[in-house]
Structures are given as C-alpha cells and as structure tokens.
Design an enzyme around this catalytic site. Structure first.
Site, PDB file in Angstrom:
ATOM      1  N   ARG A 120       0.843  -1.192   0.000  1.00 35.91           N
ATOM      2  CA  ARG A 120       0.000   0.000   0.000  1.00 35.91           C
ATOM      3  C   ARG A 120       0.882   1.248   0.000  1.00 35.91           C
ATOM      4  O   ARG A 120       1.970   1.258   0.612  1.00 35.91           O
ATOM      5  CB  ARG A 120      -0.879   0.046   1.261  1.00 35.91           C
ATOM      6  CG  ARG A 120      -2.112  -0.801   1.181  1.00 35.91           C
ATOM      7  CD  ARG A 120      -3.143  -0.223   0.217  1.00 35.91           C
ATOM      8  NE  ARG A 120      -4.338  -1.043   0.173  1.00 35.91           N
ATOM      9  CZ  ARG A 120      -4.542  -2.044  -0.697  1.00 35.91           C
ATOM     10  NH1 ARG A 120      -3.636  -2.335  -1.593  1.00 35.91           N
ATOM     11  NH2 ARG A 120      -5.671  -2.722  -0.687  1.00 35.91           N
ATOM     12  N   HIS A 179      -1.079   0.898  -9.503  1.00 37.99           N
ATOM     13  CA  HIS A 179      -1.830  -0.007  -8.602  1.00 37.99           C
ATOM     14  C   HIS A 179      -2.513  -1.124  -9.408  1.00 37.99           C
ATOM     15  O   HIS A 179      -3.736  -1.276  -9.368  1.00 37.99           O
ATOM     16  CB  HIS A 179      -2.861   0.777  -7.770  1.00 37.99           C
ATOM     17  CG  HIS A 179      -3.326   0.021  -6.552  1.00 37.99           C
ATOM     18  ND1 HIS A 179      -3.594   0.622  -5.348  1.00 37.99           N
ATOM     19  CD2 HIS A 179      -3.584  -1.305  -6.361  1.00 37.99           C
ATOM     20  CE1 HIS A 179      -3.999  -0.281  -4.474  1.00 37.99           C
ATOM     21  NE2 HIS A 179      -3.994  -1.472  -5.069  1.00 37.99           N
TER      22      HIS A 179
HETATM   23  P1  NDP Z   1      -2.073 -11.341   4.643  1.00 39.06           P
HETATM   24  O1  NDP Z   1      -2.949 -10.816   5.713  1.00 39.06           O
HETATM   25  O2  NDP Z   1      -2.245 -12.748   4.210  1.00 39.06           O
HETATM   26  O3  NDP Z   1      -0.545 -11.154   5.040  1.00 39.06           O
HETATM   27  C1  NDP Z   1      -0.067 -10.009   5.659  1.00 39.06           C
HETATM   28  C2  NDP Z   1       1.340 -10.292   6.142  1.00 39.06           C
HETATM   29  O4  NDP Z   1       1.869  -9.073   6.695  1.00 39.06           O
HETATM   30  C3  NDP Z   1       1.407 -11.348   7.247  1.00 39.06           C
HETATM   31  O5  NDP Z   1       2.555 -12.138   7.107  1.00 39.06           O
HETATM   32  C4  NDP Z   1       1.499 -10.491   8.505  1.00 39.06           C
HETATM   33  O6  NDP Z   1       2.154 -11.137   9.591  1.00 39.06           O
HETATM   34  C5  NDP Z   1       2.346  -9.366   8.006  1.00 39.06           C
HETATM   35  N1  NDP Z   1       2.205  -8.205   8.888  1.00 39.06           N
HETATM   36  C6  NDP Z   1       1.084  -7.504   9.198  1.00 39.06           C
HETATM   37  N2  NDP Z   1       1.359  -6.535  10.076  1.00 39.06           N
HETATM   38  C7  NDP Z   1       2.679  -6.624  10.343  1.00 39.06           C
HETATM   39  C8  NDP Z   1       3.562  -5.935  11.195  1.00 39.06           C
HETATM   40  N3  NDP Z   1       3.134  -4.918  11.965  1.00 39.06           N
HETATM   41  N4  NDP Z   1       4.854  -6.300  11.224  1.00 39.06           N
HETATM   42  C9  NDP Z   1       5.301  -7.332  10.454  1.00 39.06           C
HETATM   43  N5  NDP Z   1       4.518  -8.041   9.625  1.00 39.06           N
HETATM   44  C10 NDP Z   1       3.219  -7.688   9.568  1.00 39.06           C
HETATM   45  O7  NDP Z   1      -2.256 -10.349   3.392  1.00 39.06           O
HETATM   46  P2  NDP Z   1      -2.046 -10.661   1.851  1.00 39.06           P
HETATM   47  O8  NDP Z   1      -0.747 -11.342   1.684  1.00 39.06           O
HETATM   48  O9  NDP Z   1      -3.260 -11.303   1.291  1.00 39.06           O
HETATM   49  O10 NDP Z   1      -1.991  -9.172   1.262  1.00 39.06           O
HETATM   50  C11 NDP Z   1      -1.010  -8.264   1.687  1.00 39.06           C
HETATM   51  C12 NDP Z   1      -1.339  -6.862   1.192  1.00 39.06           C
HETATM   52  O11 NDP Z   1      -1.095  -6.753  -0.211  1.00 39.06           O
HETATM   53  C13 NDP Z   1      -2.794  -6.427   1.304  1.00 39.06           C
HETATM   54  O12 NDP Z   1      -3.111  -6.029   2.623  1.00 39.06           O
HETATM   55  C14 NDP Z   1      -2.862  -5.274   0.329  1.00 39.06           C
HETATM   56  O13 NDP Z   1      -2.550  -4.066   0.983  1.00 39.06           O
HETATM   57  C15 NDP Z   1      -1.774  -5.589  -0.674  1.00 39.06           C
HETATM   58  N6  NDP Z   1      -2.327  -5.858  -2.007  1.00 39.06           N
HETATM   59  C16 NDP Z   1      -1.947  -5.045  -3.048  1.00 39.06           C
HETATM   60  C17 NDP Z   1      -2.415  -5.274  -4.319  1.00 39.06           C
HETATM   61  C18 NDP Z   1      -1.958  -4.460  -5.464  1.00 39.06           C
HETATM   62  O14 NDP Z   1      -2.519  -4.607  -6.570  1.00 39.06           O
HETATM   63  N7  NDP Z   1      -0.951  -3.632  -5.310  1.00 39.06           N
HETATM   64  C19 NDP Z   1      -3.359  -6.370  -4.594  1.00 39.06           C
HETATM   65  C20 NDP Z   1      -3.643  -7.193  -3.448  1.00 39.06           C
HETATM   66  C21 NDP Z   1      -3.153  -6.919  -2.201  1.00 39.06           C
HETATM   67  P3  NDP Z   1       1.527 -12.458  10.274  1.00 39.06           P
HETATM   68  O15 NDP Z   1       1.763 -13.568   9.256  1.00 39.06           O
HETATM   69  O16 NDP Z   1       2.311 -12.643  11.493  1.00 39.06           O
HETATM   70  O17 NDP Z   1       0.067 -12.188  10.476  1.00 39.06           O
HETATM   71  C1  OXD Z   2      -6.205  -5.330  -3.090  1.00 40.14           C
HETATM   72  C2  OXD Z   2      -5.772  -4.368  -4.085  1.00 40.14           C
HETATM   73  O1  OXD Z   2      -6.104  -5.064  -1.905  1.00 40.14           O
HETATM   74  O2  OXD Z   2      -6.211  -4.461  -5.243  1.00 40.14           O
HETATM   75  O3  OXD Z   2      -6.686  -6.407  -3.499  1.00 40.14           O
HETATM   76  O4  OXD Z   2      -4.973  -3.502  -3.791  1.00 40.14           O
END
Ligand code: NDP
Ligand code: OXD
Length: 325
Positions: free
Chosen positions: A235, A288
């Site tokens: 993000r 994005h």
């Molecule tokens: P998940 O919830 O599956 O994974 C998030 C990961 O981040 C987990 O490993 C979590 O740790 C870690 N995390 C969260 N908070 C912290 C912290 N404070 N410190 C360290 N690690 C942290 O999410 P997804 O993998 O499904 O998606 C990740 C992000 O990708 C989404 O939230 C979105 O913002 C972004 N995204 C962007 C897109 C784009 O087109 N650019 C499309 C889709 C998603 P833990 O495993 O310990 O919970």
């Molecule tokens: C998502 C994105 O969060 O598109 O899926 O960014």
C-alpha cells in the site's frame, strides 16, 4: 425483520472502479440476489450484504439488516477508513487468481532488476550494443516483507527461480526455503540480509509509514546491484515518498542509499501528474495494478460464502479488526 426477496439485496459500494463487470458477474453467479449500487435510504432494510472498495464513509452505518461486509480486494485498509463502520464481520479476498497475479508482478519486477531491464531499455534507445555484468539469481537474496498469502506464494515462485529468500512477518513463521524473521526486533536483521526488499504488508496503524529513512538506512548497503532495491506492491501508505527519493539521490555505498525502486502503490492515488516519482530514472511506476481483482474469479467465491453463511457455516478469510488486516 423485513428483507425484500428471500435473500435480501447486495450493496456493491465502490468508488474509482467501473461496476459493470461486477454487476454482470453477480447476475451470473447469484441470479436470485439483486445487486444495488446505493441503498434506497440510509436505513434500507433490504440490504443484507455489502461488497465494497473505498465505499463512501457512513453508507453502511445505518443498514439494520447488514450481516457481512466483503472487501473486493485483499487489503481492507479502505474499509477501516470509514470511522462509522458497523460492527459486522469483515471478509477479505483470498483467491488463487489474485495471488497468481501478485506473484507475476513480483517475479516480473525482481527479474527486471536482476536482468537490468532499465539499463538495456536505455541502451536500445541509444542503439548501443553493450553487455553489462550479470549476477545470477543465486547471488541475490530477495526479502519479502509480509509473509502472508501473497508474500508466501511470491517467495515460493522466486525460490523456484533460484533466488535466496528471506521473509518478515508479525508473528514467527516457518516457510520452506525461507529464512524467516519476525517482529520489530528482527526487522534490522531481515533488512541487512536482503538485496531486494519486496513489500507485501497490509496498511495498519503499525505499518503506516514503515518505509521511511530509518528503514532505508537499515537496508544492505553493498549488493550485486551496487545498492539495495525496493519493490512496494502493498500500500502507498506504507511508504514516505520523500524519503525514498532522498535515498535514491544518495551515492552508492552511502548509508541509506537506494539503487532502484519499483512502486505500484502511492501515498496519493492516482499518483499526481506533478509527482517527481514519475520521471525518476531509477523508479518504475505502475498504477496499482500488481494484482487486479477480477470479478469473474472473485464473485463466485463471495456468493458461495453468502450461501455458506446462511447455511450456518463459518465465514472464511475473516479480518481481525484489532490487528487491522
Ligand atoms: P495477509 O494478511 O495474508 O498477510 C499479511 C502479512 O503481513 C502477514 O505475514 C502479517 O504477519 C504481516 N504483517 C502484518 N502486520 C505486520 C507488522 N506490523 N509487522 C510485520 N509483519 C506484519 O495479506 P495478503 O498477503 O493477502 O496481502 C497483503 C497486502 O497486499 C494487502 O493487505 C494489500 O494491501 C496488498 N495488495 C496489493 C495489491 C496491489 O494490486 N498492489 C493487490 C492485493 C493486495 P503475520 O503472518 O504474522 O500475520
Ligand atoms: C487489493 C488491491 O487489496 O487491489 O486487493 O490492492
């Protein structure tokens, strides 16, 4: 309690997206569930589910029969941006199609840095035939910040290409072939071990602005590229763009110097035309699009969850409100 139609109506509340493909996909997957783009009135009793992307704050607040909010993206920060969010379960997208798209983006960007895509595009523009030194994938450690659904898949695909992989998450993890780090106490160790850092974190109060000068200064100063590389597809709110620009302007080897960056997400989206990020020679900008939500793949899953919920089964991919993701 009055709900129009047996199953109630679905509110599809999005801003910045064309709803046509989604309405079409709902009509195919759930012909018995009418979809509306706005409630008839603030306390519309016919709305049972909301599927949202950056919905207008307050639009969900007074819907008396709203049971579940579905994010049509994997991230849910856009939902928490509504200060009047009702207290109903929030479900996010976890889907093979979305995961594959993100892994494609990550692999694309990592390979572009490894194979010096920017340099060769420039050489072609100048009709210049020159071979640059070429590190092997096995010489490069890619660090994945956020070892969740998307990070774990990208890690595995990069590992199969021969890269060494590190990962960082909130809670400790064990992932095949990945040197795992967890928590703020291990962030510096993770950054210091990674030549390319790929950010796939959610935007939460804990992660907001995490990619700033202090983090950039902890990145590995010497890499086969002459400095560390940053890829952010999580993000825009995770990054401080002024600090990234400052790091790119530092001399190679200097503390906090960044060699290059691929950015798919921005502090302000769309990225303003006046942003210096557009023209920086060592930044790759994409709008994005790392993993676009495709209604053909996501709507059937959302509709299945509605049916499961009505049959008393537990909802999948529930968001933890306290953690913010
Ligand atoms: P998940 O919830 O599956 O994974 C998030 C990961 O981040 C987990 O490993 C979590 O740790 C870690 N995390 C969260 N908070 C912290 C912290 N404070 N410190 C360290 N690690 C942290 O999410 P997804 O993998 O499904 O998606 C990740 C992000 O990708 C989404 O939230 C979105 O913002 C972004 N995204 C962007 C897109 C784009 O087109 N650019 C499309 C889709 C998603 P833990 O495993 O310990 O919970
Ligand atoms: C998502 C994105 O969060 O598109 O899926 O960014």
């Amino acid at each position: 309690m009055t709900i129009t139609g047996e199953k109630g109506r679905i509110l599809f509340a999005v801003t910045g997206w064309d709803p046509a493909g989604w309405i079409d996909a709902f009509a195919k997957a759930a012909p018995g569930r009418p979809v509306v783009l706005a409630p008839d009135k603030p306390d519309d009793p016919t709305i049972r589910y909301a599927t949202v992307w950056k919905h207008r704050p307050g639009v969900l607040t007074n819907l008396p029969n709203l049971k579940v909010v579905f994010s049509v993206g994997a991230g849910v920060d856009h939902i928490f941006a509504d200060p009047q969010l009702p207290d109903v379960p929030i479900v996010r997208i976890v889907a093979d199609d979305l995961t594959m798209r993100m892994s494609e983006y990550v692999v694309w960007q990592v390979l572009d840095h490894l194979r010096q895509g920017r340099l060769y595009r420039e050489l072609q523009m100048n009709h210049s035939w020159r071979e640059a030194p070429q590190p092997a994938a096995a010489d490069i450690t890619v660090g994945i910040m956020g070892l969740g659904v998307l990070g774990t898949d990208a890690a595995e695909k990069l590992r199969q290409l021969g890269f060494r992989i590190t990962g960082w998450s909130r809670s400790p993890k064990q992932v095949n072939g990945v040197a795992c780090y967890a928590g703020t106490g291990e962030l510096a160790g993770f950054l210091g071990a990674s030549d390319i850092v790929v950010v796939l974190l959610p935007l939460t109060p804990d992660t907001k602005g995490i990619i700033e000068r202090d983090m950039l200064e902890k990145m590995k100063p010497e890499t086969p590229f002459g400095g560390p590389v940053l890829i952010n597809a999580g993000r825009g709110g995770l990054q401080v763009e002024a600090d990234i620009l400052e790091a790119l302007d530092k001399k190679p080897g200097e503390k906090g110097a960044l060699m290059a960056a691929s950015l798919d997400v921005f502090e302000t989206e769309p990225l303003p035309a006046s942003s210096p990020l557009w023209d920086h020679p060592r930044i790759t900008v994409t709008p994005h699009v790392a993993a676009t939500s495709d209604p053909r793949h996501l709507v059937p899953q959302i509709v299945r969850q509605m049916a499961d919920f009505e049959a008393g089964k537990p909802l999948e991919n529930l968001v933890d409100r306290k953690a913010g993701y």
